[in-house]
Design a protein around this motif. Structure first.
Motif, PDB file in Angstrom:
ATOM      1  N   ASP A  94      38.840   2.859  26.329  1.00  0.00           N
ATOM      2  CA  ASP A  94      38.390   2.329  27.754  1.00  0.00           C
ATOM      3  C   ASP A  94      39.297   3.657  28.877  1.00  0.00           C
ATOM      4  OD1 ASP A  94      37.221   0.608  26.972  1.00  0.00           O
ATOM      5  OD2 ASP A  94      38.252  -0.878  27.495  1.00  0.00           O
ATOM      6  N   LYS A  95      39.581   4.500  28.230  1.00  0.00           N
ATOM      7  CA  LYS A  95      40.986   5.806  28.715  1.00  0.00           C
ATOM      8  C   LYS A  95      40.253   6.795  28.833  1.00  0.00           C
ATOM      9  CE  LYS A  95      45.193   3.126  28.245  1.00  0.00           C
ATOM     10  NZ  LYS A  95      47.022   3.061  28.044  1.00  0.00           N
ATOM     11  N   PRO A  96      40.594   7.639  29.613  1.00  0.00           N
ATOM     12  CA  PRO A  96      40.619   8.665  29.381  1.00  0.00           C
ATOM     13  C   PRO A  96      40.378  10.090  27.650  1.00  0.00           C
ATOM     14  CG  PRO A  96      40.737   8.822  31.478  1.00  0.00           C
ATOM     15  CD  PRO A  96      41.642   7.560  30.607  1.00  0.00           C
ATOM     16  N   ILE A  97      39.958   9.903  27.742  1.00  0.00           N
ATOM     17  CA  ILE A  97      40.379  10.688  25.917  1.00  0.00           C
ATOM     18  C   ILE A  97      41.344  11.667  26.196  1.00  0.00           C
ATOM     19  CG2 ILE A  97      38.956  13.661  26.863  1.00  0.00           C
ATOM     20  CD1 ILE A  97      38.973  11.600  23.278  1.00  0.00           C
ATOM     21  N   CYS A  98      42.121  12.035  27.293  1.00  0.00           N
ATOM     22  CA  CYS A  98      42.829  12.961  27.049  1.00  0.00           C
ATOM     23  C   CYS A  98      44.339  12.183  26.892  1.00  0.00           C
ATOM     24  CB  CYS A  98      43.366  13.672  28.011  1.00  0.00           C
ATOM     25  SG  CYS A  98      43.569  13.227  29.618  1.00  0.00           S
ATOM     26  N   GLU A  99      44.091  10.424  27.060  1.00  0.00           N
ATOM     27  CA  GLU A  99      44.903   9.654  27.407  1.00  0.00           C
ATOM     28  C   GLU A  99      44.983   8.582  25.800  1.00  0.00           C
ATOM     29  OE1 GLU A  99      44.813   6.791  30.755  1.00  0.00           O
ATOM     30  OE2 GLU A  99      45.140   8.896  32.273  1.00  0.00           O
TER      31      GLU A  99
ATOM     32  N   LEU B 103      46.448  18.938  35.928  1.00  0.00           N
ATOM     33  CA  LEU B 103      46.428  17.158  36.067  1.00  0.00           C
ATOM     34  C   LEU B 103      47.688  16.478  35.559  1.00  0.00           C
ATOM     35  CD1 LEU B 103      43.363  17.195  37.314  1.00  0.00           C
ATOM     36  CD2 LEU B 103      44.536  17.787  38.880  1.00  0.00           C
ATOM     37  N   ARG B 104      47.955  15.919  36.031  1.00  0.00           N
ATOM     38  CA  ARG B 104      48.846  14.696  35.232  1.00  0.00           C
ATOM     39  C   ARG B 104      47.745  13.559  35.701  1.00  0.00           C
ATOM     40  NH1 ARG B 104      54.470  15.027  35.403  1.00  0.00           N
ATOM     41  NH2 ARG B 104      55.751  16.186  36.632  1.00  0.00           N
ATOM     42  N   ASP B 105      48.461  12.737  34.061  1.00  0.00           N
ATOM     43  CA  ASP B 105      47.094  11.946  33.902  1.00  0.00           C
ATOM     44  C   ASP B 105      47.831  10.938  34.246  1.00  0.00           C
ATOM     45  OD1 ASP B 105      49.400  10.725  31.886  1.00  0.00           O
ATOM     46  OD2 ASP B 105      48.382  11.613  29.836  1.00  0.00           O
ATOM     47  N   HIS B 106      47.219   9.267  34.460  1.00  0.00           N
ATOM     48  CA  HIS B 106      48.184   8.347  34.612  1.00  0.00           C
ATOM     49  C   HIS B 106      49.247   7.367  33.806  1.00  0.00           C
ATOM     50  CE1 HIS B 106      43.332   8.042  35.142  1.00  0.00           C
ATOM     51  NE2 HIS B 106      43.393   7.801  35.775  1.00  0.00           N
ATOM     52  N   SER B 107      49.584   8.204  32.916  1.00  0.00           N
ATOM     53  CA  SER B 107      51.040   7.849  32.663  1.00  0.00           C
ATOM     54  C   SER B 107      52.207   8.589  33.211  1.00  0.00           C
ATOM     55  CB  SER B 107      51.066   8.416  30.636  1.00  0.00           C
ATOM     56  OG  SER B 107      50.146   7.078  30.219  1.00  0.00           O
TER      57      SER B 107
ATOM     58  N   MET C 261      36.913  10.776  35.075  1.00  0.00           N
ATOM     59  CA  MET C 261      38.077   9.302  34.883  1.00  0.00           C
ATOM     60  C   MET C 261      39.628  10.622  35.740  1.00  0.00           C
ATOM     61  SD  MET C 261      37.406   6.802  31.991  1.00  0.00           S
ATOM     62  CE  MET C 261      38.139   5.879  32.175  1.00  0.00           C
ATOM     63  N   ALA C 262      39.000  11.365  36.755  1.00  0.00           N
ATOM     64  CA  ALA C 262      40.659  11.872  37.177  1.00  0.00           C
ATOM     65  C   ALA C 262      40.953  11.418  38.239  1.00  0.00           C
ATOM     66  CB  ALA C 262      39.596  13.437  37.283  1.00  0.00           C
ATOM     67  N   PRO C 263      42.464  11.197  37.832  1.00  0.00           N
ATOM     68  CA  PRO C 263      43.698  10.746  39.619  1.00  0.00           C
ATOM     69  C   PRO C 263      42.818  10.667  40.276  1.00  0.00           C
ATOM     70  CG  PRO C 263      44.613  11.199  37.377  1.00  0.00           C
ATOM     71  CD  PRO C 263      43.412  11.720  37.176  1.00  0.00           C
ATOM     72  N   LYS C 264      42.811   9.905  41.155  1.00  0.00           N
ATOM     73  CA  LYS C 264      42.029  10.318  42.532  1.00  0.00           C
ATOM     74  C   LYS C 264      43.512  11.033  43.847  1.00  0.00           C
ATOM     75  CE  LYS C 264      38.363   7.172  42.592  1.00  0.00           C
ATOM     76  NZ  LYS C 264      38.229   4.884  43.421  1.00  0.00           N
ATOM     77  N   GLY C 265      43.225  11.559  44.065  1.00  0.00           N
ATOM     78  CA  GLY C 265      44.229  11.920  44.999  1.00  0.00           C
ATOM     79  C   GLY C 265      45.388  13.074  44.147  1.00  0.00           C
TER      80      GLY C 265
END
Length: 357
Positions: free
Chosen positions: A126-131, A243-247, A260-264
């Motif tokens: 369910d996460k972005p492919i990079c994660e 970009l920094r991913d969600h991790s 699904m790129a992080p907002k902000g």
């Protein structure tokens, strides 16, 4: 070593052999006594973290952060060292791989591929492919720079949903089998090379690194490390976005980051367009400078007052301007004799000016 975080190794032998086998991001060493009567052996499984590596060096000249050492009996002795400056790496006793790690992307390719495609219902996708590519349960062996290189070669946005990307591979595989199930092996191999998919690159890109010359990627030798940097097409490459991913890990890419790129966050680039162009085409952006002009620029840098320095050095960094030494005030040269709008020559004159002062 005294500061090593790994456990003590309960093994002692006058003569022993060290053998190794790798699986994904882990390496297993086996210490085997050469004396058949001893019948001693000990297994250690290593994880390297961000900076762990093995080096063979003179025992009298150990590198810093050599946390585990295997000494030879030759004269003078040498040491095989596990070196880890950041101490993110570790070792544990025993021969068991970590149970949560999947098949190796290099040595167990078919099992790795099947493990991914048959588990696409897992919430990990369910996460972005990079994660998802950093999840060692499915992509054992893929790290930060490899994921950037793989996605860049396939022009896949890093923040596209992982399941969307991988289900397309599953459908593509079914279609190719339906179209012509009688293809010979050589034709299948040719088609695979012409139509590489993400899972195949997870296998072939690490192999490119492994097959390179051993010393090529040693960061302690600048010439060899430069070869590795030239091999990189995306990771830390000027002009690419990040970009920094969600991790919290940084992903490098080109173009649209995906839905699904992080907002902000706004994508950042290593170099601005002008500096990247300067690196690529220095002759096109730099006017011709004669030795006579350089001498005049040299005198201007040495003798110009501080007030003029601020105006003429508009393109120089503030920090560099602060570090300039005090110079003797003298009348500035006529404006016609000063080289205008040439950042590169201004920097050269500033450096020479400090030496002259």
């Amino acid at each position: 070593s005294a500061v090593g975080r790994g456990p003590e190794v309960p093994f002692r032998s006058e003569a022993y052999r060290i053998s190794a086998i790798a699986r994904g991001k882990e390496l297993r060493l086996t210490l085997s006594a050469l004396d058949p009567a001893a019948a001693l052996s000990q297994d250690l499984v290593f994880r390297f973290g961000m900076s762990g590596s093995f080096r063979l060096c003179p025992a009298a000249d150990l590198p810093r952060h050599a946390h585990l050492r295997f000494l030879t009996r030759e004269s003078p002795p040498r040491a095989l060292c596990f070196v880890d400056a950041r101490r993110f790496g570790s070792w544990r006793l025993g021969d068991a791989w970590q149970p949560e790690r999947g098949p190796c992307v290099v040595s167990e390719y078919q099992a790795f591929r099947e493990n991914v495609l048959k588990n696409l219902d897992d919430k990990a996708f369910d996460k972005p492919i990079c994660e998802a590519l950093l999840n060692q349960k499915y992509f054992n062996g893929i790290g930060n720079y490899l994921r950037a290189e793989i996605l860049y070669r396939l022009k896949i946005p890093p923040f596209e949903k992982a399941r969307t990307v991988l289900e397309a591979l599953k459908d593509q595989q079914r279609e190719s089998q339906k179209k012509d199930p009688t293809l010979t092996l050589s034709k299948k191999v040719k088609l695979m090379r012409e139509n590489l998919d993400l899972l195949e690159l997870c296998h072939t890109v690490p192999i490119e690194v492994i097959r390179a010359e051993e010393q090529q990627f040693d960061p302690e030798h600048s010439d060899n490390y430069a070869t590795f940097k030239n091999w990189l097409q995306c990771y830390l490459v000027p002009g690419m976005s990040s970009l920094r991913d969600h991790s919290g890990r940084t992903i490098w890419f080109q173009g649209d980051p995906g839905p699904m790129a992080p907002k902000g966050q706004k994508p950042r680039k290593i170099l601005c367009k002008k500096r990247a162009q300067l690196k690529a085409e220095p002759e096109a952006l730099t006017p011709k400078v004669t030795s006579h002009t350089l001498k005049r620029c040299h005198r201007a840098a040495v003798n110009s007052p501080k007030s003029d320095e601020k105006e003429e050095g508009d393109g120089l960094r503030k920090g560099r301007a602060r570090r300039r030494r005090k110079v003797i005030t003298a009348p500035a040269l006529p404006e016609s004799e000063v080289l205008l709008n040439t950042k590169r020559s201004c920097k050269m004159s500033a450096r020479r000016g400090r030496g002259g002062a």
